[in-house]
Design an enzyme around this catalytic site. Structure first.
Site, PDB file in Angstrom:
ATOM      1  N   HIS A  27      12.986 -44.103 -21.365  1.00 25.52           N
ATOM      2  CA  HIS A  27      11.562 -43.722 -21.347  1.00 25.52           C
ATOM      3  C   HIS A  27      11.219 -42.906 -20.094  1.00 25.52           C
ATOM      4  O   HIS A  27      10.083 -42.907 -19.637  1.00 25.52           O
ATOM      5  CB  HIS A  27      10.638 -44.944 -21.476  1.00 25.52           C
ATOM      6  CG  HIS A  27      10.663 -45.530 -22.864  1.00 25.52           C
ATOM      7  ND1 HIS A  27       9.632 -45.388 -23.759  1.00 25.52           N
ATOM      8  CD2 HIS A  27      11.620 -46.221 -23.515  1.00 25.52           C
ATOM      9  CE1 HIS A  27       9.945 -46.005 -24.896  1.00 25.52           C
ATOM     10  NE2 HIS A  27      11.161 -46.513 -24.768  1.00 25.52           N
ATOM     11  N   THR A  28      12.224 -42.260 -19.559  1.00 17.91           N
ATOM     12  CA  THR A  28      11.993 -41.389 -18.416  1.00 17.91           C
ATOM     13  C   THR A  28      11.888 -39.932 -18.853  1.00 17.91           C
ATOM     14  O   THR A  28      11.477 -39.091 -18.072  1.00 17.91           O
ATOM     15  CB  THR A  28      13.151 -41.516 -17.400  1.00 17.91           C
ATOM     16  OG1 THR A  28      14.374 -41.488 -18.136  1.00 17.91           O
ATOM     17  CG2 THR A  28      13.079 -42.800 -16.609  1.00 17.91           C
ATOM     18  N   SER A  60      20.686 -36.750 -50.158  1.00 18.94           N
ATOM     19  CA  SER A  60      21.169 -37.568 -49.040  1.00 18.94           C
ATOM     20  C   SER A  60      22.254 -38.509 -49.556  1.00 18.94           C
ATOM     21  O   SER A  60      22.012 -39.311 -50.466  1.00 18.94           O
ATOM     22  CB  SER A  60      20.016 -38.381 -48.446  1.00 18.94           C
ATOM     23  OG  SER A  60      20.534 -39.496 -47.755  1.00 18.94           O
ATOM     24  N   SER A 118      19.815 -42.128 -31.955  1.00 21.44           N
ATOM     25  CA  SER A 118      19.240 -40.816 -32.277  1.00 21.44           C
ATOM     26  C   SER A 118      19.766 -40.165 -33.548  1.00 21.44           C
ATOM     27  O   SER A 118      20.100 -38.979 -33.564  1.00 21.44           O
ATOM     28  CB  SER A 118      19.346 -39.864 -31.087  1.00 21.44           C
ATOM     29  OG  SER A 118      20.577 -39.226 -31.004  1.00 21.44           O
ATOM     30  N   SER A 119      19.792 -40.946 -34.616  1.00 19.47           N
ATOM     31  CA  SER A 119      20.194 -40.383 -35.908  1.00 19.47           C
ATOM     32  C   SER A 119      19.225 -39.281 -36.340  1.00 19.47           C
ATOM     33  O   SER A 119      19.633 -38.268 -36.914  1.00 19.47           O
ATOM     34  CB  SER A 119      20.236 -41.478 -36.966  1.00 19.47           C
ATOM     35  OG  SER A 119      19.009 -42.183 -36.986  1.00 19.47           O
ATOM     36  N   ASP A 164      17.159 -36.733 -26.659  1.00 20.86           N
ATOM     37  CA  ASP A 164      18.071 -36.832 -27.802  1.00 20.86           C
ATOM     38  C   ASP A 164      18.429 -35.461 -28.357  1.00 20.86           C
ATOM     39  O   ASP A 164      19.586 -35.178 -28.658  1.00 20.86           O
ATOM     40  CB  ASP A 164      17.424 -37.670 -28.919  1.00 20.86           C
ATOM     41  CG  ASP A 164      17.009 -39.036 -28.442  1.00 20.86           C
ATOM     42  OD1 ASP A 164      17.401 -39.421 -27.321  1.00 20.86           O
ATOM     43  OD2 ASP A 164      16.273 -39.721 -29.176  1.00 20.86           O
TER      44      ASP A 164
HETATM   45  C1  GLA Z   1      13.913 -42.404 -28.066  1.00 19.43           C
HETATM   46  C2  GLA Z   1      13.255 -41.055 -27.859  1.00 19.43           C
HETATM   47  C3  GLA Z   1      13.734 -40.419 -26.554  1.00 19.43           C
HETATM   48  C4  GLA Z   1      13.577 -41.366 -25.383  1.00 19.43           C
HETATM   49  C5  GLA Z   1      14.172 -42.728 -25.712  1.00 19.43           C
HETATM   50  C6  GLA Z   1      13.903 -43.749 -24.647  1.00 19.43           C
HETATM   51  O1  GLA Z   1      15.284 -42.247 -28.270  1.00 19.43           O
HETATM   52  O2  GLA Z   1      13.537 -40.182 -28.928  1.00 19.43           O
HETATM   53  O3  GLA Z   1      13.043 -39.224 -26.344  1.00 19.43           O
HETATM   54  O4  GLA Z   1      12.245 -41.475 -25.003  1.00 19.43           O
HETATM   55  O5  GLA Z   1      13.686 -43.230 -26.941  1.00 19.43           O
HETATM   56  O6  GLA Z   1      14.559 -43.431 -23.487  1.00 19.43           O
END
Ligand code: GLA
Length: 355
Positions: A27-28, A60, A118-119, A164
């Site tokens: 969350h940075t 899909s 991050s799918s 991501d």
């Molecule tokens: C998700 C979001 C990212 C990031 C993370 C937490 O993956 O897509 O942008 O904020 O959470 O670090």
């Protein structure tokens, strides 16, 4: 099953994008700070051909489902095909001079869904890469990431950052991707040969839309307002003044981000100096902060982190947006088989993945 089984002809474009694990820096990104993810072997692949009947047809493999549409209106039910629609919408909106064409699209993926790796970004990045190849638009990798973020942010409506998409578009498997999210400058850093990262799946499914992700995002925006800074990422640890923030919960959220940024910078130094012990400690501190100040962990996840370190990992933490999903552990290569033998007493082998 494959593209030809669904469409009876061969695809003309095939592009992939990988999932990522964030090693440290949670969350940075949307607060203008630092992150350090790395690419995983799991990937999403998009194949496409031109559709001559002026329809978009998307299949899909994961959902074993075909969707047909000819507009870019988002569904009301948060359908998986919205991500493809969103990519098409953003692409044609960005390149207005390109004449609209229709496609047959086939999605296949080895990425476990909704586990914090991050799918969705890999899906968007691979789709945009496929459109880029088809139209030969020569979009650079950074811009692909920016467009992919636009899809998730403006079209889908998830308040994420850009970590991501950047790592999925630019990252290299086997290297850490250190990113300054404010100016998008990045460094690809080799891992020392005796470092090994491993994922353990908590099996707690998470979904950014329904999780408390947006709530945390909004709390951090309140902190920035009250601290009178554009981005929390610019606030150094020794300049952080919690007294300016009225709500104690918001203080905790902001403290996580300010301390986390500091940890990412230290972690980068550890990587460069091959200090695996300190890097591991930073991962544990990061998890504790994520769990207690940011309150983004779950009991199952905390348990994995504890078990993994007791089994010999030098560091372990929850990775990604929070509220379940994968954990990542750091183990010394020569201690790996011992750690593995012990951890598999707690969790089955098919829930453990080497990075
Ligand atoms: C998700 C979001 C990212 C990031 C993370 C937490 O993956 O897509 O942008 O904020 O959470 O670090």
């Amino acid at each position: 099953m494959g593209f030809e089984d669904i469409y009876n002809h061969k695809a003309i474009i095939k592009e992939s994008a990988n999932a990522r694990v964030n090693l440290i820096g949670e969350h940075t990104d949307y607060t203008g700070g630092y992150v350090m993810p790395t690419l995983l072997g799991f990937k999403n692949t998009i194949e496409l051909s031109k559709n001559e009947e002026k329809k978009f047809v998307v299949f899909s493999e994961h959902f074993n489902e075909k969707k047909i549409f000819n507009d870019f209106i988002k569904s009301e039910s948060n359908d998986w095909s919205d991500y493809i629609k969103g990519c098409l919408f953003v692409f044609f909106d960005e390149y207005k001079k390109i004449k609209l064409e229709h496609f047959n699209i086939y999605i296949s993926s080895s990425i476990p869904l909704e586990r914090g790796i991050s799918s969705s970004s890999a899906l968007c990045v691979s789709t945009l890469k496929a459109l880029n190849s088809y139209f030969n638009t020569q979009i650079n990798e950074k811009h692909i990431a920016v467009l992919a973020k636009k899809v998730e942010h403006d079209y889908i409506g998830v308040s994420g950052g850009i970590m991501d998409q950047m790592v999925s578009s630019i990252g290299i498997h086997g290297k850490a991707f250190f990113l300054d999210c404010l100016n998008l400058k990045y460094e690809l850093i080799n891992f020392p040969s005796n470092w090994k990262f491993c994922l353990v799946d908590s099996e707690v499914q998470r979904n950014l839309r329904s999780s408390s992700y947006n709530e945390r995002f909004n709390e951090l925006k309140i902190a920035e307002k009250e601290l009178d800074v554009e981005y929390l990422g610019g606030v150094k640890l020794n300049k952080f003044n919690p007294d300016k923030i009225s709500n104690p919960t918001v203080v905790k959220r902001a403290r996580h981000v300010v301390t986390e940024n500091d940890r990412v910078l230290k972690a980068k130094e550890c990587l460069l100096k091959d200090d695996i012990v300190k890097f591991g400690k930073l991962m544990i501190e990061s998890h504790n902060s994520y769990s207690s100040d940011f309150e983004a962990s779950t009991n199952d996840v905390d348990e994995i982190v504890k078990n993994s370190t007791e089994c010999g990992a030098l560091g372990a933490r929850l990775t990604g947006g929070g509220f379940g999903g994968f954990t990542v552990s750091l183990i010394e290569e020569n201690n790996f088989s011992k750690w593995y033998d012990k951890i598999t007493k707690y969790y089955p082998e098919d829930k453990i993945f080497e990075v």
